[in-house]
Design a protein around this motif. Structure first.
Motif, mmCIF file in Angstrom:
data_model
loop_
_atom_site.group_PDB
_atom_site.id
_atom_site.type_symbol
_atom_site.label_atom_id
_atom_site.label_comp_id
_atom_site.label_asym_id
_atom_site.label_seq_id
_atom_site.Cartn_x
_atom_site.Cartn_y
_atom_site.Cartn_z
ATOM 1 N N MET A 90 -1.254 -2.305 -6.279
ATOM 2 C CA MET A 90 -2.326 -2.220 -5.455
ATOM 3 C C MET A 90 -3.412 -3.503 -5.667
ATOM 4 O O MET A 90 -4.052 -3.735 -4.561
ATOM 5 N N ALA A 130 0.856 -1.333 -0.037
ATOM 6 C CA ALA A 130 -0.205 0.017 -0.076
ATOM 7 C C ALA A 130 0.797 1.093 -0.121
ATOM 8 O O ALA A 130 0.621 2.008 -0.755
ATOM 9 N N GLN A 177 -6.009 -1.684 2.060
ATOM 10 C CA GLN A 177 -6.417 -1.510 0.645
ATOM 11 C C GLN A 177 -6.864 -0.048 0.547
ATOM 12 O O GLN A 177 -6.568 0.841 0.010
#
Length: 650
Positions: free
Chosen positions: A292, A273, A301
């Motif tokens: 991602m 991330a 996330q």
């Protein structure tokens, strides 16, 4: 073998007794007669008295004698380093060099050389500054194996060399650090120092690129890399992107991605991330989105997508940023755990605030269902706004933070900014409003920090006519703290504020009450820190002798705490830092005997040496009209102050 130290020790012993002169005279009388012996004795006594008078008149001679009577080169070196810094403060560089030559310990000799280098840098004499820094580096490496202290000193030297544009020397200094991780951190800091003030200077930017490239090479040498190591590469890549070294950043981010993919599950999502958001800075949008997609659904996330959106907005690409923030919000809504969801949304609030999407950030905060978590998120938003010099928007948020101990912190910070902008009247009014009741229960965990921030702001920019109101509200808040020891710490801050306003009688009563309550809770593990706060209050009201008595009652630290030092060598333990504060305060008021006594009260010889060093600097600063706020160095002021807010966190 005779040395300067052994000679001075002998002189110290001679000064401690008059027996020697009498003995010499008596034995000499067997050969020359009583009258001549008496004459010799009188002359010897007169000579000793003259030496004693000189010592009494010059505190630096006294400190030198005490320093050289310490047992080890490390202890002597730290004490003499204080005299070196004191002579520099006086502007006596030749005298500083003379003191430096008495230092045998390589680290303290190197620190002293660095201090002289700092003097020449301030004076604008770059070549001299670099010369002393280079001497300091050679001194550190001349002592054989380089330990933690030497490694930290090399890091500082490398940073200063880079700041002065000596790229190769900075890299050479950093590469002498034994530990690879510390070596990389040193190179990162050197690069930062090189380009912080570079502006459009192509040479400085080129130097920074070279130092970061060296940091990459050193990071590659770290054995058994992991997901944690990947964050080190991300740090380097972000720095490269910041100076427009896109090629270097791409290479570094690529290596970070490899490490994350090769590592285990622990910390993997958070590392991905963070990497995704950082890749945007190097123009790697496509790669960032690939990364991602490897992050599992959940809080990481949300953080990753928010970071990518913020990075895009930073580059002016709002068209791409807005949908990603929306995606992050949707991802947050799928998180079942309320605490985890609140934390992820609070992160998103900060990211949106950083790029000026204030309405979106406020809406995101509104999605946090728990009232206290929402207030925390809004305080984080206010902090970001204040960093952006936007106090007007930060002040609006006060109406949506219902807890006095939290909203008062925003009032205090905005008030200081208003005063700096020239609006003293509004600043004073904001301080007066800081503790306005809201009807909501006060969150006690935030009271200590609120008290400290508001009192500091009130003393700096508040109206003295509001003292009764502000001080009265502080007392009320302190009474709400259910932990006696933490309440004592808060009251000590109040006493110091009262003393600074000239209310010495009231401050004395506050401190007396605080002291009694502290003593009743002396078995509490935070007792030493609270006494350290009381010492500060006693010094503030000018009762240095009482402060000495309190500091002397603070328990001696044990275990690792005994040798816990700041990077400059000062001690963090409450007993040692408090006695050092007392020594400084005494030196500032000309009470040299008390200053030396306070330093000697420290049982741990290295701490005693640090105290003597601080005394020397305080004496010099008094002479030249410079103030001292802490035990000799800013890092000790920041790291060992023992504030109420620190106490509650422990």
């Amino acid at each position: 073998m005779y040395s300067a130290r052994s000679g001075i020790r002998t002189t110290v012993r001679l000064l401690r007794t008059g027996a020697l002169s009498a003995a010499v005279a008596l034995s000499w009388s067997h050969y020359t007669g009583t009258a001549f012996a008496q004459q010799q004795q009188d002359e010897l006594v007169n000579q000793v008295d003259e030496v004693t008078r000189r010592i009494q008149q010059d505190p630096f001679i006294r400190l030198r004698f005490v320093a050289l009577s310490l047992e080890t080169p490390d202890e002597q070196g730290q004490a003499l380093n204080g005299i070196v810094r004191a002579q520099i403060a006086r502007g006596n560089i030749e005298d500083a060099m003379a003191e430096l030559r008495r230092i045998e310990d390589v680290l303290w000799r190197a620190r002293s050389l660095g201090a002289i280098g700092d003097h020449y840098e301030t004076a604008g004499e770059r070549e001299k500054a670099l010369n002393y820094l280079n001497q300091a580096m050679k001194t550190v490496t001349s002592g054989g194996e380089i330990g933690i202290g030497g490694a930290d000193l090399l890091r500082v030297i490398a940073k200063k060399q880079a700041k002065l544009g000596q790229l190769n020397a900075a890299i050479a200094s950093a590469e002498k650090i034994p530990d690879p991780l510390q070596r990389v951190r040193a190179l990162q800091q050197a690069a930062s120092a090189s380009f912080d003030d570079a502006g459009d200077n192509p040479k400085a930017l080129s130097n920074a690129k070279a130092v970061l490239a060296a940091a990459f090479e050193q990071a590659e040498k770290i054995a058994n890399p992991s997901n944690k190591t990947s964050h080190l590469f991300i740090d380097i890549g972000e720095a490269q992107a910041a100076i427009a070294d896109e090629a270097g950043a791409r290479k570094t981010f690529s290596r970070a991605r490899e490490l994350i993919e090769q590592g285990g599950r622990d910390g993997r999502d958070r590392a991905f991330a963070r990497l995704a958001g950082s890749m945007i800075l190097a123009g790697q949008l496509e790669e960032a989105m690939e990364v991602m997609r490897q992050v599992e659904e959940g809080p990481e996330q949300v953080r990753g997508v928010s970071s990518v959106a913020r990075a895009l907005a930073d580059q002016g690409n709002d068209d791409a940023a807005v949908p990603l923030f929306t995606l992050a919000m949707e991802a947050a809504s799928t998180i079942d755990n309320p605490e985890v969801r609140s934390s992820a949304l609070a992160f998103m609030v900060r990211e949106q605030t950083r790029v000026g999407r204030l309405a979106d950030a406020f809406t995101t905060a509104g999605q946090i269902q728990d009232r206290l978590d929402q207030a925390r998120a809004l305080m984080g938003m206010a902090d970001e706004l204040l960093k952006q010099n936007n106090p007007d928007a930060a002040l609006v948020l006060v109406d949506y933070v219902p807890y006095v101990s939290m909203r008062s912190q925003i009032f205090a910070k905005v008030a200081v900014m208003r005063a700096k902008a020239g609006n003293e009247k509004e600043a004073a009014n904001l301080i007066a409003r800081a503790f306005e009741p809201t009807g909501f229960e006060t969150q006690t965990e935030y009271i200590p920090e609120a008290i400290e921030l508001v009192l500091n702001a009130h003393l700096e920019v508040g109206d003295p006519e509001n003292d009764p109101v502000v001080f009265g509200e502080v007392r009320k808040l302190a009474d709400l703290i259910d932990n006696d020891v933490i309440r004592v710490a808060a009251m000590s801050h109040l006493a110091a504020a009262e003393a600074l306003r000239g209310e010495h009688e009231r401050a004395n009563r506050t401190l007396s009450s605080a002291w009694r309550n502290a003593w009743l809770n002396r078995s509490d593990p935070n007792f030493p820190r609270v006494l350290a706060d009381i010492v500060k209050g006693q010094i503030a009201i000018g009762d240095i002798l009482a402060a000495f008595d309190t500091a002397a009652r603070i328990p001696v630290p044990e275990g690792d705490a005994l040798n816990d030092r700041t990077p400059s060598g000062n001690f963090r333990a409450p007993r040692f830092s408090s006695l050092t504060r007392v020594a400084i305060a005494a030196a500032k008021t000309g009470e040299i005997d008390l200053a030396i006594r306070a330093a000697r009260e420290m049982e741990h010889p290295p701490a005693r040496a640090a105290g003597l060093a601080a005394v020397a600097v305080a004496i010099a600063e008094k002479e030249v009209g410079v103030g001292t706020t802490g035990p000799g160095d800013a890092d000790m002021e920041a790291e060992s102050s023992g504030t109420a807010s620190e106490v509650i966190q422990n």
